[in-house]
Motif scaffolding. Structure first.
Motif, PDB file in Angstrom:
ATOM      1  N   GLN A  43       0.807  -0.914  -0.090  1.00 40.94           N
ATOM      2  CA  GLN A  43      -0.021   0.426  -0.238  1.00 40.94           C
ATOM      3  C   GLN A  43       0.947   0.981   0.346  1.00 40.94           C
ATOM      4  O   GLN A  43       1.666   1.150   0.747  1.00 40.94           O
ATOM      5  N   TRP A  68       1.636  -1.426  -6.819  1.00 40.62           N
ATOM      6  CA  TRP A  68       0.591  -1.223  -5.578  1.00 40.62           C
ATOM      7  C   TRP A  68      -0.720  -1.948  -5.568  1.00 40.62           C
ATOM      8  O   TRP A  68      -1.747  -2.192  -6.758  1.00 40.62           O
ATOM      9  N   ASN A  71      -3.607   2.851  -1.530  1.00 41.03           N
ATOM     10  CA  ASN A  71      -3.450   3.239  -0.163  1.00 41.03           C
ATOM     11  C   ASN A  71      -3.583   3.583   0.841  1.00 41.03           C
ATOM     12  O   ASN A  71      -5.180   2.886   1.099  1.00 41.03           O
ATOM     13  N   THR A  72      -2.989   3.444   1.832  1.00 41.97           N
ATOM     14  CA  THR A  72      -3.564   3.080   3.992  1.00 41.97           C
ATOM     15  C   THR A  72      -3.421   4.289   4.435  1.00 41.97           C
ATOM     16  O   THR A  72      -3.039   5.730   3.497  1.00 41.97           O
ATOM     17  N   ASP A  78      -1.594  -0.170   8.087  1.00 38.74           N
ATOM     18  CA  ASP A  78      -0.922  -0.805   7.457  1.00 38.74           C
ATOM     19  C   ASP A  78      -0.362  -1.949   6.881  1.00 38.74           C
ATOM     20  O   ASP A  78       0.158  -3.269   6.529  1.00 38.74           O
ATOM     21  N   THR A  87      -1.217  -7.887   2.186  1.00 39.74           N
ATOM     22  CA  THR A  87       0.076  -6.842   1.207  1.00 39.74           C
ATOM     23  C   THR A  87       0.819  -8.294   1.116  1.00 39.74           C
ATOM     24  O   THR A  87       1.106  -9.225   2.652  1.00 39.74           O
TER      25      THR A  87
END
Length: 338
Positions: A43, A68, A71-72, A78, A87
């Motif tokens: 992320q 990717w 986004n975190t 995360d 992830t």
């Protein structure tokens, strides 16, 4: 970061730890089934270039590629994503890493990625005419920060303890969650007495005038690394060469950032964001100053975790002796200079 209370953060991390320990997932395909993975899911952060992204752009990962997945919203989120297999790596404040591992998540810190130094720090700011001049003056006052139970609250506690406040007196100080972009405005409107400001938000507020620092995390602890990337134990076992390429590539990116002129680092980061086409604002990149990573190549040491273990024990979040610093991290995969 999204607002997360200390108790909610701990319970969420505990749940993630129990789930990941029970199911044993959290890895990319690789290892005994047919060679190591050459793809690492992660992320990002909107408007920012992370060290792994920089390392890939500099060619330090070779055939290993980042993928990717979005986004975190925060460091704890995360590393939860990494622990549960959404992830392959994540990064967070070291205290959050301690909580996650103490809760049973099978992850290991492998390299530091951000920290505090003379150029990169968070300050605790008051209005220029504020009556707040010392730690004791904070009793009954509101301190706005981006999230509770993490770096900013820990620094506040250390400041209060070092200035002789008792637990009862510290309990009278009120840390509250304020989105970072609203910190300066909330302070100037006198809805809070202290705002924690860092990076571009700090620089903009200081340029506008009318505020002064009470203390900073750099004042308290000097230069130190504050957060690490984690990989799962299973990923490290199944993909040792890929792990080594990843960690050492990030280490090289840290040292490239340390030794390259600031303007060149900013220009490179700006170009990376423009090329990836995610409709991001690059204006804040001009305020970048350093990674803040203290140790060469981001190598980790016991002290970087002991501080937060002690703090979490004092808060009752973990038990004394529940985790040891040396069990939380490894430098085995960091071969920079080796």
């Amino acid at each position: 970061m999204a607002p997360i209370t200390s108790r909610r953060t701990f319970l969420a991390l505990a749940a993630v730890g129990a789930a990941s320990a029970a199911c044993g997932r959290a890895t990319a395909t690789g290892g005994s089934g047919g060679g190591e993975t050459k793809k690492i899911r992660y992320q990002g952060w909107a408007g920012q270039v992370t060290l792994p992204e920089l390392a890939e752009d500099l060619g330090y990962f070779g055939e290993v590629k980042l993928e990717w997945v979005g986004n975190t919203i925060s460091g704890p989120q995360d590393i939860q994503s990494a622990a549960t297999g959404q992830t392959d790596f994540g990064g967070a404040f070291n205290g959050a890493v301690v909580k996650l591992i103490a809760a049973g998540a099978p992850v290991k810190a492998v390299i530091s990625y951000y920290g505090v130094d003379e150029a990169t720090f968070s300050g605790y700011y008051v209005l220029a005419d504020s009556p707040v001049r010392s730690a004791r003056d904070l009793q009954g006052k509101k301190i706005g920060m981006n999230t509770l139970g993490a770096h900013s609250e820990a620094m506040l506690d250390i400041y209060l303890q070092r200035n002789g406040l008792s637990p009862a007196e510290i309990g009278k100080v009120e840390p509250i969650v304020i989105p970072p972009v609203n910190g300066e405005q909330t302070l100037r409107q006198k809805q809070i007495e202290v705002a924690v400001l860092g990076g571009v938000l700090r620089d903009k507020a200081l340029a506008a005038g009318g505020i002064r620092p009470l203390f900073s995390d750099f004042d308290l602890l000097g230069r130190f690394s504050a957060g690490t990337f984690v990989l799962t134990n299973r990923f490290l076992k199944q993909n040792p060469n890929t792990s080594r390429i990843f960690v050492t590539g990030v280490a090289r990116a840290i040292e490239w950032s340390r030794t390259t002129p600031r303007e060149e680092v900013i220009a490179r980061s700006t170009a990376i964001i423009q090329r990836r086409g995610r409709n991001e604002d690059t204006s804040t990149l001009k305020y970048w100053r350093s990674t803040g990573v203290a140790e060469t190549a981001g190598r980790i040491n016991d002290e970087e975790f002991k501080l937060w273990i002690d703090w979490l024990v004092s808060h009752g979040d973990i038990r004394a002796g529940q985790v040891r610093p040396g069990d939380l991290y490894t430098n085995e995969f960091n071969t920079y200079g080796g």
